[in-house]
Design a protein around this motif. Structure first.
Motif, mmCIF file in Angstrom:
data_model
loop_
_atom_site.group_PDB
_atom_site.id
_atom_site.type_symbol
_atom_site.label_atom_id
_atom_site.label_comp_id
_atom_site.label_asym_id
_atom_site.label_seq_id
_atom_site.Cartn_x
_atom_site.Cartn_y
_atom_site.Cartn_z
ATOM 1 N N ALA A 114 -34.984 24.981 6.059
ATOM 2 C CA ALA A 114 -35.994 24.625 7.054
ATOM 3 C C ALA A 114 -37.210 25.516 6.895
ATOM 4 C CB ALA A 114 -35.437 24.756 8.469
ATOM 5 N N GLU A 115 -38.373 24.914 7.103
ATOM 6 C CA GLU A 115 -39.584 25.711 7.170
ATOM 7 C C GLU A 115 -39.564 26.575 8.419
ATOM 8 O OE1 GLU A 115 -42.965 23.163 6.959
ATOM 9 O OE2 GLU A 115 -42.226 22.083 5.201
ATOM 10 N N ALA A 116 -39.024 26.041 9.517
ATOM 11 C CA ALA A 116 -38.872 26.800 10.759
ATOM 12 C C ALA A 116 -37.686 26.234 11.520
ATOM 13 C CB ALA A 116 -40.136 26.723 11.610
ATOM 14 N N LEU A 117 -36.831 27.108 12.012
ATOM 15 C CA LEU A 117 -35.681 26.713 12.812
ATOM 16 C C LEU A 117 -35.363 27.856 13.775
ATOM 17 C CD1 LEU A 117 -33.315 24.875 13.550
ATOM 18 C CD2 LEU A 117 -32.042 25.820 11.615
ATOM 19 N N PHE A 118 -35.577 27.622 15.056
ATOM 20 C CA PHE A 118 -35.316 28.669 16.041
ATOM 21 C C PHE A 118 -34.935 28.040 17.376
ATOM 22 C CE2 PHE A 118 -39.773 27.643 16.568
ATOM 23 C CZ PHE A 118 -39.971 27.677 17.937
ATOM 24 N N SER A 119 -34.243 28.835 18.204
ATOM 25 C CA SER A 119 -33.838 28.412 19.538
ATOM 26 C C SER A 119 -34.235 29.484 20.547
ATOM 27 C CB SER A 119 -32.326 28.193 19.620
ATOM 28 O OG SER A 119 -31.906 27.127 18.808
ATOM 29 N N ILE A 120 -34.693 29.037 21.706
ATOM 30 C CA ILE A 120 -34.935 29.927 22.835
ATOM 31 C C ILE A 120 -33.821 29.667 23.843
ATOM 32 C CG2 ILE A 120 -36.511 30.591 24.672
ATOM 33 C CD1 ILE A 120 -38.801 29.596 22.922
ATOM 34 N N LEU A 121 -33.018 30.695 24.109
ATOM 35 C CA LEU A 121 -31.830 30.559 24.943
ATOM 36 C C LEU A 121 -32.025 31.310 26.251
ATOM 37 C CD1 LEU A 121 -29.221 31.407 22.153
ATOM 38 C CD2 LEU A 121 -30.109 29.144 22.734
ATOM 39 N N ASP A 122 -31.783 30.625 27.364
ATOM 40 C CA ASP A 122 -31.743 31.268 28.669
ATOM 41 C C ASP A 122 -30.280 31.400 29.068
ATOM 42 O OD1 ASP A 122 -34.559 31.538 29.239
ATOM 43 O OD2 ASP A 122 -34.614 29.365 29.471
ATOM 44 N N VAL A 123 -29.795 32.641 29.162
ATOM 45 C CA VAL A 123 -28.385 32.886 29.430
ATOM 46 C C VAL A 123 -28.235 33.734 30.681
ATOM 47 C CG1 VAL A 123 -27.813 32.733 26.986
ATOM 48 C CG2 VAL A 123 -28.310 34.965 27.993
ATOM 49 N N THR A 124 -27.051 33.643 31.293
ATOM 50 C CA THR A 124 -26.763 34.501 32.442
ATOM 51 C C THR A 124 -26.450 35.898 31.927
ATOM 52 O OG1 THR A 124 -24.436 33.827 32.364
ATOM 53 C CG2 THR A 124 -25.893 32.597 33.820
ATOM 54 N N PRO A 125 -26.974 36.944 32.558
ATOM 55 C CA PRO A 125 -26.738 38.312 32.081
ATOM 56 C C PRO A 125 -25.335 38.789 32.426
ATOM 57 C CG PRO A 125 -28.084 38.344 34.059
ATOM 58 C CD PRO A 125 -27.884 36.890 33.715
ATOM 59 N N SER A 126 -24.348 38.278 31.706
ATOM 60 C CA SER A 126 -22.957 38.653 31.933
ATOM 61 C C SER A 126 -22.251 38.687 30.587
ATOM 62 C CB SER A 126 -22.266 37.652 32.868
ATOM 63 O OG SER A 126 -22.174 36.384 32.260
ATOM 64 N N ALA A 127 -20.996 39.100 30.605
ATOM 65 C CA ALA A 127 -20.245 39.226 29.358
ATOM 66 C C ALA A 127 -20.067 37.876 28.669
ATOM 67 C CB ALA A 127 -18.885 39.867 29.619
ATOM 68 N N ARG A 128 -19.977 36.781 29.442
ATOM 69 C CA ARG A 128 -19.743 35.466 28.846
ATOM 70 C C ARG A 128 -21.038 34.805 28.384
ATOM 71 N NH1 ARG A 128 -15.809 35.868 26.622
ATOM 72 N NH2 ARG A 128 -15.722 33.627 26.301
ATOM 73 N N MET A 129 -22.191 35.263 28.863
ATOM 74 C CA MET A 129 -23.486 34.742 28.443
ATOM 75 C C MET A 129 -23.545 33.216 28.548
ATOM 76 S SD MET A 129 -24.242 37.171 25.137
ATOM 77 C CE MET A 129 -25.892 36.517 24.925
ATOM 78 N N ALA A 130 -23.235 32.696 29.740
ATOM 79 C CA ALA A 130 -23.250 31.249 29.960
ATOM 80 C C ALA A 130 -24.670 30.712 29.775
ATOM 81 C CB ALA A 130 -22.742 30.927 31.350
ATOM 82 N N LEU A 131 -24.758 29.570 29.115
ATOM 83 C CA LEU A 131 -26.052 28.983 28.794
ATOM 84 C C LEU A 131 -26.627 28.251 29.995
ATOM 85 C CD1 LEU A 131 -28.075 28.441 26.442
ATOM 86 C CD2 LEU A 131 -26.870 26.272 26.084
ATOM 87 N N ALA A 132 -27.829 28.672 30.421
ATOM 88 C CA ALA A 132 -28.546 27.967 31.486
ATOM 89 C C ALA A 132 -29.500 26.938 30.914
ATOM 90 C CB ALA A 132 -29.302 28.956 32.364
ATOM 91 N N GLY A 133 -29.989 27.173 29.710
ATOM 92 C CA GLY A 133 -30.899 26.231 29.068
ATOM 93 C C GLY A 133 -31.236 26.704 27.675
ATOM 94 N N SER A 134 -31.656 25.777 26.836
ATOM 95 C CA SER A 134 -32.056 26.130 25.473
ATOM 96 C C SER A 134 -33.098 25.141 24.972
ATOM 97 C CB SER A 134 -30.848 26.136 24.524
ATOM 98 O OG SER A 134 -30.334 24.821 24.348
ATOM 99 N N GLN A 135 -33.919 25.628 24.069
ATOM 100 C CA GLN A 135 -34.918 24.809 23.396
ATOM 101 C C GLN A 135 -34.827 25.120 21.909
ATOM 102 O OE1 GLN A 135 -38.607 26.066 25.124
ATOM 103 N NE2 GLN A 135 -38.244 25.056 27.068
ATOM 104 N N THR A 136 -34.443 24.131 21.122
ATOM 105 C CA THR A 136 -34.329 24.313 19.680
ATOM 106 C C THR A 136 -35.421 23.506 18.989
ATOM 107 O OG1 THR A 136 -31.940 24.663 19.794
ATOM 108 C CG2 THR A 136 -32.849 24.029 17.656
ATOM 109 N N ARG A 137 -36.146 24.163 18.092
ATOM 110 C CA ARG A 137 -37.242 23.519 17.379
ATOM 111 C C ARG A 137 -36.970 23.566 15.884
ATOM 112 N NH1 ARG A 137 -37.503 22.280 21.785
ATOM 113 N NH2 ARG A 137 -39.209 22.487 23.293
ATOM 114 N N MET A 138 -37.271 22.452 15.215
ATOM 115 C CA MET A 138 -37.058 22.319 13.772
ATOM 116 C C MET A 138 -38.318 21.782 13.110
ATOM 117 S SD MET A 138 -33.399 20.375 14.226
ATOM 118 C CE MET A 138 -33.839 19.800 15.875
ATOM 119 N N ARG A 139 -38.651 22.317 11.957
ATOM 120 C CA ARG A 139 -39.760 21.788 11.167
ATOM 121 C C ARG A 139 -39.364 21.833 9.690
ATOM 122 N NH1 ARG A 139 -43.379 25.305 12.101
ATOM 123 N NH2 ARG A 139 -43.581 26.276 10.046
ATOM 124 N N GLY A 140 -39.563 20.705 9.019
ATOM 125 C CA GLY A 140 -39.222 20.635 7.606
ATOM 126 C C GLY A 140 -37.747 20.901 7.347
#
Length: 333
Positions: A114-140
């Motif tokens: 990929a030319e660019a591949l990244f995710s922005i993850l919003d997690v709960t600040p705990s040991a399990r790091m439960a996912l509250a939301g994510s945004q994944t972007r891909m290019r090429g």
């Protein structure tokens, strides 16, 4: 003035100490997580772990990374992988993949570039790091399989937002532009090369209930499995063909769906021909299917457009009272 200067120096010293303390803790936490996986029988390798970004962020870079889970048979190797988060917000993590990495299973090996591949993850600040939301972007993005097929897309994104009051319900949105299907699939569906080489638009929006939340356990153990899918719309446009799907499915523990899916297809006779060429529709059933669908399309007012509902019952697919065949199993490996 001197007192203010002393206070500023003390605060600065404490800030520096806090940054380096957390950096050391972050590195030890990753090393401990790797050690726990090894104790469970995983194969784990990381040539180097470094934490930089002082003073505004923490940027953890893992070099020469390899993770292999014997329970699922999945393995991931990457020359590097980066986790970045601001010093003032440890719950917002940016995960950055390298330009090339590989995912392998007992049956297949996928090389992802990929030319660019990244995710922005919003997690709960705990040991399990439960996912509250994510945004994944891909290019090429391009995927090459050891079985000989390749696929790619120009731009893509996946958004995932956990719904309030439901720990395992997520609003998921996917979109991609200029999706090039695998060459073998394109040749089967369109042997004459009539359609454009890329599908200009592919998108989907759904509300999905999983059997458990997405958190660190999704990596450590098994992936959360979908138990209900409320598909608002899935849409694909390819040349003169347009396909839209919507509906709701309940999924049992074996991955068998039960529910209804509405299909709206423009220029459906060509889609039927494509399904026959791809081996999805036996030639012996082509005439029967074309007659039945033609009758249904005529009821909607335009013979080229089809508006029907497929019913799924414990893994089998029906068009009205007529059984079509076995449906897909919906499971995340």
């Amino acid at each position: 003035m001197k007192r203010i200067l002393v206070i500023v120096m003390v605060i600065g010293t404490l800030g520096v100490a806090a940054w380096f303390g957390w950096a050391a803790f972050s590195k030890r936490a990753i090393e401990s997580w790797f050690a726990a996986r090894v104790a469970e029988g995983w194969q784990v390798a990381a040539d180097d772990i470094t934490v930089t970004g002082f003073p505004l962020s923490f940027e953890t870079r893992l070099a020469g990374l390899m993770l292999a889970d014997p329970a699922t048979g999945l393995a991931w190797t990457a020359p590097d992988f980066t986790l970045r988060y601001p010093s003032w917000d440890l719950s917002r993590i940016t995960a950055i993949w390298p330009q090339s990495h590989m995912i392998a299973s007992p049956d297949e090996r996928l090389t992802i570039t990929a030319e660019a591949l990244f995710s922005i993850l919003d997690v709960t600040p705990s040991a399990r790091m439960a996912l509250a939301g994510s945004q994944t972007r891909m290019r090429g993005l391009a995927i090459a399989s050891s079985q000989g097929w390749q696929s790619q897309l120009a731009e893509g994104q996946i958004d995932m937002i956990r719904q309030d009051g439901a720990d395992a319900r997520y609003d998921i949105r996917f979109s991609a532009t200029d999706l090039v299907p695998a060459e073998q699939v394109a040749k089967l569906l369109d042997p004459g090369g009539i359609l454009p080489p890329a599908i200009p638009v592919v998108s989907a929006t759904a509300l999905i209930d999983f059997d458990r939340p997405w958190d660190i356990g999704a990596i450590e153990a098994l992936r959360p499995q979908p138990r209900r899918i409320d598909l608002t719309e899935a849409r694909a446009e390819w040349g003169a063909l347009t396909l839209r799907l919507s509906g709701a499915l309940d999924i049992d523990a074996e991955g068998r769906p039960t529910g209804e899916v509405a299909i709206r297809a423009q220029n459906w006779p060509e889609m039927l021909a494509m399904a026959e060429r791809a081996g999805l529709l036996p030639p012996s059933l082509r005439q029967t299917a074309e007659s039945a669908l033609g009758f249904l399309a005529a009821l909607s007012g335009r013979r080229e457009d089809l508006d029907v509902t497929l019913r799924m019952d414990q893994g089998f697919v029906f068009l009205g009272p007529l059984p079509i065949g076995e449906g897909p199993r919906i499971r995340l490996r």
